[in-house]
Design a protein around this motif. Structure first.
Motif, PDB file in Angstrom:
ATOM      1  N   ASN A 251      -0.064  11.286  -2.256  1.00  0.00           N
ATOM      2  CA  ASN A 251       0.854  11.325  -3.509  1.00  0.00           C
ATOM      3  C   ASN A 251       0.108  10.742  -4.996  1.00  0.00           C
ATOM      4  OD1 ASN A 251       3.324  11.429  -1.484  1.00  0.00           O
ATOM      5  ND2 ASN A 251       2.638   9.094  -1.258  1.00  0.00           N
ATOM      6  N   GLY A 252      -1.005  10.727  -5.207  1.00  0.00           N
ATOM      7  CA  GLY A 252      -1.615  10.376  -6.491  1.00  0.00           C
ATOM      8  C   GLY A 252      -0.946   9.215  -6.372  1.00  0.00           C
ATOM      9  N   SER A 253      -0.569   8.174  -5.621  1.00  0.00           N
ATOM     10  CA  SER A 253      -0.703   7.217  -6.732  1.00  0.00           C
ATOM     11  C   SER A 253      -1.765   5.855  -7.028  1.00  0.00           C
ATOM     12  CB  SER A 253       0.112   5.773  -5.778  1.00  0.00           C
ATOM     13  OG  SER A 253      -0.232   4.269  -5.787  1.00  0.00           O
ATOM     14  N   ASP A 254      -1.706   5.357  -8.674  1.00  0.00           N
ATOM     15  CA  ASP A 254      -2.432   4.779  -8.838  1.00  0.00           C
ATOM     16  C   ASP A 254      -2.679   3.033  -8.655  1.00  0.00           C
ATOM     17  OD1 ASP A 254      -2.912   7.205 -10.844  1.00  0.00           O
ATOM     18  OD2 ASP A 254      -1.718   5.879 -11.953  1.00  0.00           O
ATOM     19  N   TRP A 255      -2.244   3.451  -8.039  1.00  0.00           N
ATOM     20  CA  TRP A 255      -1.336   1.654  -7.147  1.00  0.00           C
ATOM     21  C   TRP A 255      -2.855   1.952  -6.028  1.00  0.00           C
ATOM     22  CZ3 TRP A 255      -0.189  -0.964  -2.940  1.00  0.00           C
ATOM     23  CH2 TRP A 255      -0.847  -2.305  -3.130  1.00  0.00           C
ATOM     24  N   ALA A 256      -2.089   2.720  -5.241  1.00  0.00           N
ATOM     25  CA  ALA A 256      -2.464   3.018  -3.945  1.00  0.00           C
ATOM     26  C   ALA A 256      -4.310   3.310  -4.341  1.00  0.00           C
ATOM     27  CB  ALA A 256      -2.149   4.096  -3.062  1.00  0.00           C
ATOM     28  N   THR A 257      -4.961   3.775  -5.237  1.00  0.00           N
ATOM     29  CA  THR A 257      -5.940   4.340  -5.411  1.00  0.00           C
ATOM     30  C   THR A 257      -6.752   3.284  -5.864  1.00  0.00           C
ATOM     31  OG1 THR A 257      -5.341   6.528  -5.932  1.00  0.00           O
ATOM     32  CG2 THR A 257      -8.073   5.564  -7.115  1.00  0.00           C
ATOM     33  N   LYS A 258      -6.299   2.599  -6.504  1.00  0.00           N
ATOM     34  CA  LYS A 258      -7.041   0.965  -7.134  1.00  0.00           C
ATOM     35  C   LYS A 258      -7.092  -0.139  -6.046  1.00  0.00           C
ATOM     36  CE  LYS A 258      -5.628  -2.612 -10.006  1.00  0.00           C
ATOM     37  NZ  LYS A 258      -5.679  -3.699  -8.748  1.00  0.00           N
ATOM     38  N   GLU A 259      -6.247  -0.435  -4.714  1.00  0.00           N
ATOM     39  CA  GLU A 259      -6.129  -1.365  -4.258  1.00  0.00           C
ATOM     40  C   GLU A 259      -7.424  -0.678  -2.815  1.00  0.00           C
ATOM     41  OE1 GLU A 259      -5.155  -4.024  -4.895  1.00  0.00           O
ATOM     42  OE2 GLU A 259      -4.130  -3.494  -6.205  1.00  0.00           O
ATOM     43  N   ARG A 260      -7.089   0.581  -2.844  1.00  0.00           N
ATOM     44  CA  ARG A 260      -7.957   1.907  -1.691  1.00  0.00           C
ATOM     45  C   ARG A 260      -9.584   1.385  -2.031  1.00  0.00           C
ATOM     46  NH1 ARG A 260      -8.233   7.499  -2.087  1.00  0.00           N
ATOM     47  NH2 ARG A 260      -9.853   6.892  -3.953  1.00  0.00           N
ATOM     48  N   ASP A 261      -9.736   1.454  -3.891  1.00  0.00           N
ATOM     49  CA  ASP A 261     -10.989   1.485  -3.994  1.00  0.00           C
ATOM     50  C   ASP A 261     -11.528  -0.139  -4.382  1.00  0.00           C
ATOM     51  OD1 ASP A 261     -11.276   3.875  -4.508  1.00  0.00           O
ATOM     52  OD2 ASP A 261     -11.177   3.917  -6.277  1.00  0.00           O
ATOM     53  N   THR A 262     -10.963  -1.125  -4.518  1.00  0.00           N
ATOM     54  CA  THR A 262     -11.634  -2.766  -3.949  1.00  0.00           C
ATOM     55  C   THR A 262     -11.545  -2.810  -3.289  1.00  0.00           C
ATOM     56  OG1 THR A 262      -9.425  -2.559  -6.129  1.00  0.00           O
ATOM     57  CG2 THR A 262     -10.384  -5.166  -4.518  1.00  0.00           C
ATOM     58  N   GLY A 264     -13.037  -1.242  -0.572  1.00  0.00           N
ATOM     59  CA  GLY A 264     -14.292  -0.611  -0.935  1.00  0.00           C
ATOM     60  C   GLY A 264     -15.506  -0.810  -0.836  1.00  0.00           C
ATOM     61  N   THR A 265     -15.268  -1.884  -1.965  1.00  0.00           N
ATOM     62  CA  THR A 265     -16.326  -3.097  -2.683  1.00  0.00           C
ATOM     63  C   THR A 265     -16.423  -4.075  -1.724  1.00  0.00           C
ATOM     64  OG1 THR A 265     -14.730  -4.288  -3.785  1.00  0.00           O
ATOM     65  CG2 THR A 265     -16.013  -2.553  -4.528  1.00  0.00           C
ATOM     66  N   PRO A 326     -22.027  -5.745   9.768  1.00  0.00           N
ATOM     67  CA  PRO A 326     -21.748  -3.919   9.433  1.00  0.00           C
ATOM     68  C   PRO A 326     -21.517  -3.430   8.214  1.00  0.00           C
ATOM     69  CG  PRO A 326     -20.830  -5.084  11.337  1.00  0.00           C
ATOM     70  CD  PRO A 326     -21.174  -5.898  10.610  1.00  0.00           C
ATOM     71  N   ALA A 327     -21.323  -2.021   8.011  1.00  0.00           N
ATOM     72  CA  ALA A 327     -21.506  -1.655   6.687  1.00  0.00           C
ATOM     73  C   ALA A 327     -20.180  -0.905   6.480  1.00  0.00           C
ATOM     74  CB  ALA A 327     -22.228  -0.314   6.384  1.00  0.00           C
ATOM     75  N   THR A 328     -19.785  -0.653   7.792  1.00  0.00           N
ATOM     76  CA  THR A 328     -18.229   0.126   7.900  1.00  0.00           C
ATOM     77  C   THR A 328     -16.941  -0.682   9.036  1.00  0.00           C
ATOM     78  OG1 THR A 328     -19.037   1.339  10.438  1.00  0.00           O
ATOM     79  CG2 THR A 328     -19.008   2.186   7.857  1.00  0.00           C
ATOM     80  N   PRO A 329     -15.964  -0.845   8.501  1.00  0.00           N
ATOM     81  CA  PRO A 329     -14.449  -1.593   9.176  1.00  0.00           C
ATOM     82  C   PRO A 329     -14.846  -1.344  11.094  1.00  0.00           C
ATOM     83  CG  PRO A 329     -13.638  -0.697   7.187  1.00  0.00           C
ATOM     84  CD  PRO A 329     -15.290   0.117   7.470  1.00  0.00           C
ATOM     85  N   GLU A 330     -14.863  -0.451  11.281  1.00  0.00           N
ATOM     86  CA  GLU A 330     -15.742   0.447  12.769  1.00  0.00           C
ATOM     87  C   GLU A 330     -16.801  -0.233  13.403  1.00  0.00           C
ATOM     88  OE1 GLU A 330     -13.435   3.385  10.467  1.00  0.00           O
ATOM     89  OE2 GLU A 330     -14.868   2.574  10.508  1.00  0.00           O
TER      90      GLU A 330
END
Length: 355
Positions: A251-262, A264-265, A326-330
């Motif tokens: 959907n190209g959601s800017d908000w979802a992109t921002k929180e996903r990237d957050t 990721g850190t 661990p480096a990943t959620p899994e």
């Protein structure tokens, strides 16, 4: 017990505690915790004291957290022994404030994070201003939202607590009032007058605060409330990441992109710990049981790799390049989480002050 980093006074019928470590944004040391606890203990038995004011003496912070450098040093050099002592006694202060029979008024006029949340949210009255910056940023340094965070965050509506715990998002004063984190909002210029009126009339604190002029602006986070409910609905970290990813990509959601990237850190271990912590805390009826659980978690994550590494990357070297393990959620398995949450031996369990 006294500390030059905490100013303790009495003004007639009101006790007054001012945090006084401005260069560190009033971050709590063990001595500060002990000084505050001693003052509260003394005033609990003093019939002349009807209420307590908690604030900071000067500078931008109300309280930026706990003594992270001390805790990291403990993790690296004494196997976490002194760090566990810090957590134990800090949590005793948190519980003492939560169960205190006289009203405490916290003026969150500035940065209120981590350990600062732990001493603000137990207070009956919590006053935010335009200077308030509230956050639980522990996922960024491999710790977890402790000091009662499990209790408070799990009881916020609309999955806001899970959002705050995972992302470390900062709320301003108006947002704190909207969320129920603050009980009142005042313009910073009115704070001194509010304190004076409370000292004059400690028997009608609620009326004093409600009668002060000034209204908060619209809470910006309210605009994202539906998104938070949707994407942070699950107690599975993988589900939350997948929801944000789908909205960002499809959907190209800017908000979802921002929180996903957050996210990721952040430390995958901390994020999974926080979600389980809030889910478990929501089932509890006793704040002491919550603090006992959080002490178990703290005792384990203090010496796991992510904490020392997260503090190195974010606070010490400021490179913002932590190598999570661990480096990943899994990689954060249920077995690892079970070990982090497991009961301690009876002689090592957390106990309330005097318990």
């Amino acid at each position: 017990m006294t500390s030059e980093d905490v100013l303790i006074h009495k003004h007639g019928r009101v006790g007054h505690i001012s945090l006084n470590r401005p260069k560190a944004l009033h971050a709590l040391t063990l001595d500060m915790c002990h000084a505050m606890s001693a003052a509260l203990t003394e005033w609990a038995d003093d019939d002349e004291v009807e209420a307590v004011i908690l604030d900071h003496a000067e500078g931008r912070g109300f309280c930026a957290g706990g003594d992270i450098a001390f805790l990291r040093n403990s993790a690296l050099n004494d196997g976490g022994t002194s760090g566990r002592k810090f957590f134990h006694d800090e949590y005793q202060l948190n519980h003492q404030m939560f169960t205190y029979e006289k009203p405490i008024v916290a003026f969150m006029d500035g940065i209120t994070m981590g350990g600062g949340v732990g001493i603000a949210l137990p207070c009956k009255y919590r006053v935010a201003t335009e200077n308030t910056r509230f956050a639980m940023p522990e996922t960024g340094i491999g710790l977890f939202p402790d000091v009662g965070g499990g209790w408070y965050l799990s009881r916020l509506g609309g999955r806001l607590g899970q959002f705050l715990a995972l992302t470390g998002a900062r709320l301003d004063g108006a947002e704190c009032l909207w969320a129920g984190i603050a009980t009142h909002y005042l313009p910073a210029e009115m704070v001194a007058e509010a304190k004076s009126r409370i000292i004059e009339k400690p028997d009608r604190i609620s009326g004093v605060l409600s009668e002060m002029p000034g209204s908060p602006p619209k809470a910006r986070i309210e605009e994202n409330a539906d998104k938070i409910i949707k994407h942070f609905a699950s107690d599975s970290y993988e589900d939350i990441l997948a929801s944000l990813e789908a909205d960002a990509e499809n959907n190209g959601s800017d908000w979802a992109t921002k929180e996903r990237d957050t996210l990721g850190t952040k430390s995958p271990q901390t994020c999974k710990v926080a979600l389980r912590q809030l889910a478990e805390s929501a089932k509890l009826d006793d704040f002491a049981d919550n603090m006992r659980m959080e002490y178990r978690i703290a005792s384990r994550v203090l010496t796991r790799p992510d904490f020392a590494e997260g503090v190195r990357a974010v606070i010490v070297d400021k490179t913002n390049d932590p190598k999570w393990d661990p480096a990943t959620p899994e990689g954060v398995t249920d077995e690892l989480l079970d070990a982090i949450f497991a009961p301690l031996p009876d002689n090592e369990e957390w106990k309330p002050l005097g318990g």
